[in-house]
Design an enzyme around this catalytic site. Sequence first.
Site, mmCIF file in Angstrom:
data_model
loop_
_atom_site.group_PDB
_atom_site.id
_atom_site.type_symbol
_atom_site.label_atom_id
_atom_site.label_comp_id
_atom_site.label_asym_id
_atom_site.label_seq_id
_atom_site.Cartn_x
_atom_site.Cartn_y
_atom_site.Cartn_z
ATOM 1 C CD GLU A 29 -31.978 23.906 7.464
ATOM 2 O OE1 GLU A 29 -30.789 24.332 7.217
ATOM 3 O OE2 GLU A 29 -32.251 23.332 8.535
ATOM 4 C CG PHE A 83 -31.351 22.413 21.843
ATOM 5 C CD1 PHE A 83 -30.144 22.544 21.784
ATOM 6 C CD2 PHE A 83 -31.987 21.548 20.903
ATOM 7 C CE1 PHE A 83 -29.479 21.852 20.672
ATOM 8 C CE2 PHE A 83 -31.269 20.974 19.906
ATOM 9 C CZ PHE A 83 -30.019 21.012 19.761
ATOM 10 C CD GLN A 84 -32.043 22.630 16.899
ATOM 11 O OE1 GLN A 84 -33.027 22.056 16.898
ATOM 12 N NE2 GLN A 84 -30.925 22.251 16.310
ATOM 13 C CE LYS A 114 -41.374 18.697 19.317
ATOM 14 N NZ LYS A 114 -40.290 17.853 19.783
ATOM 15 C CG MET A 170 -19.086 42.035 -10.711
ATOM 16 S SD MET A 170 -18.927 42.662 -12.434
ATOM 17 C CE MET A 170 -20.259 42.060 -13.404
#
Lengths: 175, 582
Positions: free
Chosen positions: B75, B137-138, B187, B495
């Site tokens: 993602e 969940f999630q 959802k 750097m």
Amino acid sequence: MPTRSHTLVVQVEDHPGVLNRVMSLFRQRGFNVDSVAVGHAEAPGISRMTFVISGDDKIVEQVTKQLYKLLEVIKVNDVTGENTIQRELALIKVNANDRTRADIMRIATDIFRARFVDASPDSLTLEVTGPSDKIESLLTMIRPYGIKEVARTGLVAMTRGGGTGTLSIVRDAVA
Amino acid sequence: MTATAKAASAPPIAEAEPAAKAEASAKPNIGARVLCQALEREGVEVIFGYPGGAVIPLYDVLPEFGINHVLVRHEQGAGHAADGYARATGRVGVCLATSGPGATNLVTPIATAMLDSIPLVAITGQVPQAVIGSDAFQEIDITGITLPITKHNFLVRRVEDIGPTVQKAFHLASTGRPGPVLIDIPKDVLLAKGELAPLRPIELAGYKPTYTPHRRQIKLAAQELRNARRPVILAGHGIILSGAMDALRELAERAQIPVGLTLLGIGGFPQAHRLCLGMVGMHGFAHANRAIHEADFVLGVGMRFDDRVTGKLSEFAPNARIVHIDIDPAELGKNVPTVVPIVGDARQGLQMLAAEIEPLEHDEWLAEIDEWRRVPPYRLSRPSRTLQPQYVMERLHHLTAGNAIVTTDVGQHQMWAAQFYRCDTPRNWISSGGLGTMGFGVPAALGAALGRPGEDVWAVVGDGGVQMTLFEFATIVQQRCRVKTAIINNGYLGMVRQWQQFFHDSNYSETLISGPDFVMLGTAYGMASRRVERREEVDEAIRWAQAIDGPALIEFVVGQEENVFPMIPSGASFKDLIEEGV
């Protein structure tokens, strides 16, 4: 620049999570909030938040500008130093026995015009309204007796006189 | 279930309609379709996304729509790709992720877009409302997490709110000071029956960006400019975001003011122009920083006096009266005191100021700057047994005629690219400035390539940063993008190593970093790949990559301890500038 206490009146749309957004902004940018009071305003759908923050004028200007960047913030008024009525309510539970009860009642009622809202054999609960410094003074005076509990609402403020100073934009927004 | 099967169970009313329409209307319209319809209505052509449990209903209907979904490999890649798409095209970039880890993987890209004012709409799935708050969940509170890194975010609770929310999100992302907006959709809302609400005028009481500056402020600014003998313009990202390139050039030429560019202002003014100072700031050109140091007037436009530009604030432009134009009022006076703050769009501000001011001459001042400029900023000709990264950038600029889109990661290679790939074209320089996100370059190149198909995109990355997001090579290959990855491999997190060398007694703690065989890696992903170790091979390799109609990878093995010069140490001023060779 000198640091002093500022009172900001913030009118916001009354959506879930708005207080969270405002407080998150204060936290994220390291602005110090001394007190906050939130409630419905005169127009439906609008909440009024009163913040007391300490900082120099530059910080307060930055706070104001950042607040305006929040979508739900409609109006920010710094009413510090203006002709404003400022009030806070406190409930104070203080130790009291037969020996001290009369003294506490005299201090609280005669000087601070507090009301007694509850009593028990070993305590008194009083209610006091006024500017924050008045509440501070009362707390100082009765601290020697032993303060058991303090609940303060945070300051609310309103400008004196007929003008509203905050409302036209709010009315437009709601109309 | 096939479309035919769905049609079979359709209500009778569908039979009366033409066949094609019947099939669409046969499916009960649900939130997922409403969302796609709303996105189509906003003109969305590409979405970068990754499926997951909470967004399965959305993926179920997505193929019905004319939106190109690009399946990324992580993602974070989706977010940066949408960002790169937005920077390359000027349109709103859209990314999509599921709830929980899908959403949290978008946090870095969202923050990257926030710090650089990029119009981005991030859509995340959420667990059904019935279980929100139960640690399902999630489940994660992504609107809470992204509160400080979005311009605004929404949790959509009703299907009828989807249309208006999408409309608002695109409006917010792309107007005023652009920024990322997140839409979190449970959802059950995606599954709920509903219809797309018609477009309505957007009414946001607390959001009214000021585009047209106040005329009085413009007059004051013009007077300051008239009084100036040594003026400088500092042009930032706002030039590109507002399309102010012509307006900037008009004002600069009319009033003969030299123009310095911030890192993200690159592309906003032609670098070969006599009035162009090039990049300013920590690794900006010495003459550019010196011009600011000696200036008696600084016009900052579409920039925010970031610490990488100013260095030590108390010693920044010590003799200058500062005028500042920005669309975000909170930027005015935030970092530097200004004599004339101007709230407004960079383009309009510059146009109004140009119209207000009569032609001016600053011959003496420009001649003085040219004198400073005569000292070549970097001695590229100095003998070196190893391949110099600066040389690679210079050749890349030459061989692409500066016409390629360049994306970068963050670090030394980014600064070399900024200095030596002298980009002249707006939206061709794509780099994470404010957040400084390593791993940005490769996925941003993917997004840029999809936004501008047919054009070459060079992802200039370091060997450290590329290892953060190289999984998107798979997406780049799958999409057959013309992304040419140039890995500047010095075997260090360069750097940080440079800072360790200068400020921590060369204590190279944990900055020596190994990597895979990048040629084998690129080959494994299906990319034409090669390694370059000698100066003589550079041109041929770049031409080789250009000739490939698709992705390619070149690993440039460069000197290990090459440094970026000049450098103004963090928190220091122009007086502390390190020229070269410490």
